[in-house]
Design an enzyme around this catalytic site. Sequence first.
Site, PDB file in Angstrom:
ATOM      1  N   GLU A 149       0.954  -1.772   0.197  1.00 56.18           N
ATOM      2  CA  GLU A 149       0.245  -0.159   0.265  1.00 56.18           C
ATOM      3  C   GLU A 149       1.021   1.291   0.137  1.00 56.18           C
ATOM      4  OE1 GLU A 149      -3.097   0.612   3.260  1.00 56.18           O
ATOM      5  OE2 GLU A 149      -3.203   2.346   2.585  1.00 56.18           O
ATOM      6  N   LYS A 185      -7.572  -1.191  11.846  1.00 58.31           N
ATOM      7  CA  LYS A 185      -6.664  -1.308  10.239  1.00 58.31           C
ATOM      8  C   LYS A 185      -5.261  -0.398  10.376  1.00 58.31           C
ATOM      9  CE  LYS A 185      -6.252  -1.657   5.747  1.00 58.31           C
ATOM     10  NZ  LYS A 185      -5.643  -0.818   4.857  1.00 58.31           N
ATOM     11  N   ASP A 204       4.118 -14.447  11.669  1.00 62.98           N
ATOM     12  CA  ASP A 204       2.959 -15.067  10.853  1.00 62.98           C
ATOM     13  C   ASP A 204       2.524 -13.817  10.555  1.00 62.98           C
ATOM     14  OD1 ASP A 204       0.321 -16.307  10.423  1.00 62.98           O
ATOM     15  OD2 ASP A 204       1.197 -17.670  11.543  1.00 62.98           O
ATOM     16  N   HIS A 213      -2.958  10.833  -0.821  1.00 62.38           N
ATOM     17  CA  HIS A 213      -2.831   9.625  -0.972  1.00 62.38           C
ATOM     18  C   HIS A 213      -3.531   9.757  -2.727  1.00 62.38           C
ATOM     19  CE1 HIS A 213      -4.827   6.449   1.895  1.00 62.38           C
ATOM     20  NE2 HIS A 213      -3.723   6.938   2.114  1.00 62.38           N
TER      21      HIS A 213
HETATM   22  C1  MEV Z   1      -5.925   2.854   4.887  1.00 66.83           C
HETATM   23  O1  MEV Z   1      -5.106   1.643   4.599  1.00 66.83           O
HETATM   24  C2  MEV Z   1      -5.963   3.066   6.760  1.00 66.83           C
HETATM   25  C3  MEV Z   1      -6.895   4.368   7.264  1.00 66.83           C
HETATM   26  O2  MEV Z   1      -8.036   4.425   6.659  1.00 66.83           O
HETATM   27  C4  MEV Z   1      -6.628   4.191   8.629  1.00 66.83           C
HETATM   28  C5  MEV Z   1      -8.173   4.973   9.838  1.00 66.83           C
HETATM   29  O3  MEV Z   1      -9.309   5.167   8.763  1.00 66.83           O
HETATM   30  O4  MEV Z   1      -7.455   5.237  10.592  1.00 66.83           O
HETATM   31  C6  MEV Z   1      -6.188   5.641   7.202  1.00 66.83           C
END
Ligand code: MEV
Length: 438
Positions: free
Chosen positions: A83, A267, A283, A381
């Site tokens: 990413e 995430k 892992d 982004h």
């Molecule tokens: C994107 O890979 C991760 C985010 O969505 C995390 C978040 O919203 O805190 C930017």
Amino acid sequence: MTRSSRISGFYKRSLKERSQLVGEWAGLTPHEQDVLEGLSGLNAGQAEHMIENAIGVYALPLGIATNFLVNGKDYLVPMVIEEPSVVAAVSNAARLFREGGGFITSSDEPIMIGQIQVLDLVDVNAAAEIVLAHKAELMAEADKVGGSIVRHGGGARDIQVRPILNSSVGPMLIVHLLYDTQDAMGANAINTAVEHLAPQIEMLTGGRVNLRILSNLTDQRKARAEGMIPARELASDHMRGEEAVQSIVEAGVFAEVDPYRATTHNKGIMNGIDAVVIATGNDWRAIEAGAHAYAARNGQYTSLSKWWQDADGNLRGSIELPLALGTVGGATKVHPAAGLALKILGTQSARELAEITASVGLAQNLAAIKALATEGIQRGHMRMHARQLAVAAGASGELVGRVVQAMVKEGNIRLERAKVLVLELASNPVYNPVAGAD
Ligand code: MEV
């Protein structure tokens, strides 16, 4: 030698220069340097010994996060991730934490849990008592099959019982073996130990053992990181530092109270954590499973991190999660690049690796919520997205930067436009550098 991971303009250097700089940092040999650059490294022959039905290898980008200061020690952190923006963002965040003195970390002893499921018991509670009464002898028995882990000071640490009085298949007793796996992740050691103990558990309890397997909810093996960012470091043209602190704290609390937000928040944390876990040959499914189970430990899924404003008005954040990482065994030694990742980190200690990884998770989280709570993430982004489109459209080398620049300037970031620009700009010699992490 004192050395700093604060390398200004690292992103501006060529890939070769970056790789050489990291090579000097870690004292890599020319062959190891080739492994880093993908010229050598994991090959199909080795892959064949790692998994079944292998037909080849699958490469991913290996990046370096700069600026990490953890417990007063500088680290360059290898990260494997597909990413865009993640490595740049975490390096920027680590720089902000650095201004507040860097990360302070801690971790538990490397204790894993092995589970034994016992069924067909007449009295589950009585069976639990019997198991506890034979704790010492069960632990000694487990250590008999501990091999090098026991020789290095690890092995059984406790036996615990969890009677489950009602389930759709009747009552059952879950026996936990707590086991110190030292610098190994320890899946094999713990699985060997619980399989070995099963007949004895059956004999003691009169029950029938079904499953014997480690638990990936490694909540005895957590790592923690905490850090401060001076409010002034968060000031921008659009926002005072104190306002940014408040918005980031509000974003953190959003994730604490709302599972929908907590999932995305975590995430973002795992963007950083998984990248280090993969780079070091660990892992990542195990780490993911443990992290999310831990986030739901109180019945509601919540954030793995906390953010607050301290008495001086500065931003503070902390993170705690299970991190069963190893520096020996498994793919850590088989995959040539994994060994190099550890060499770059300069550690062979599983606990130190877990603490660095927790710091990366916290920094990654800060990067995301700072962007979300201030300018939004799309601006950065979109530039990275434009890079991917430029490459997909056939650009390479310096042409990538110029195609990106043109698409961003036009506000037209689409593959079709990238294809046209590649053709138009290929013969134009003007060079425009792209932005990255400082
Ligand atoms: C994107 O890979 C991760 C985010 O969505 C995390 C978040 O919203 O805190 C930017």
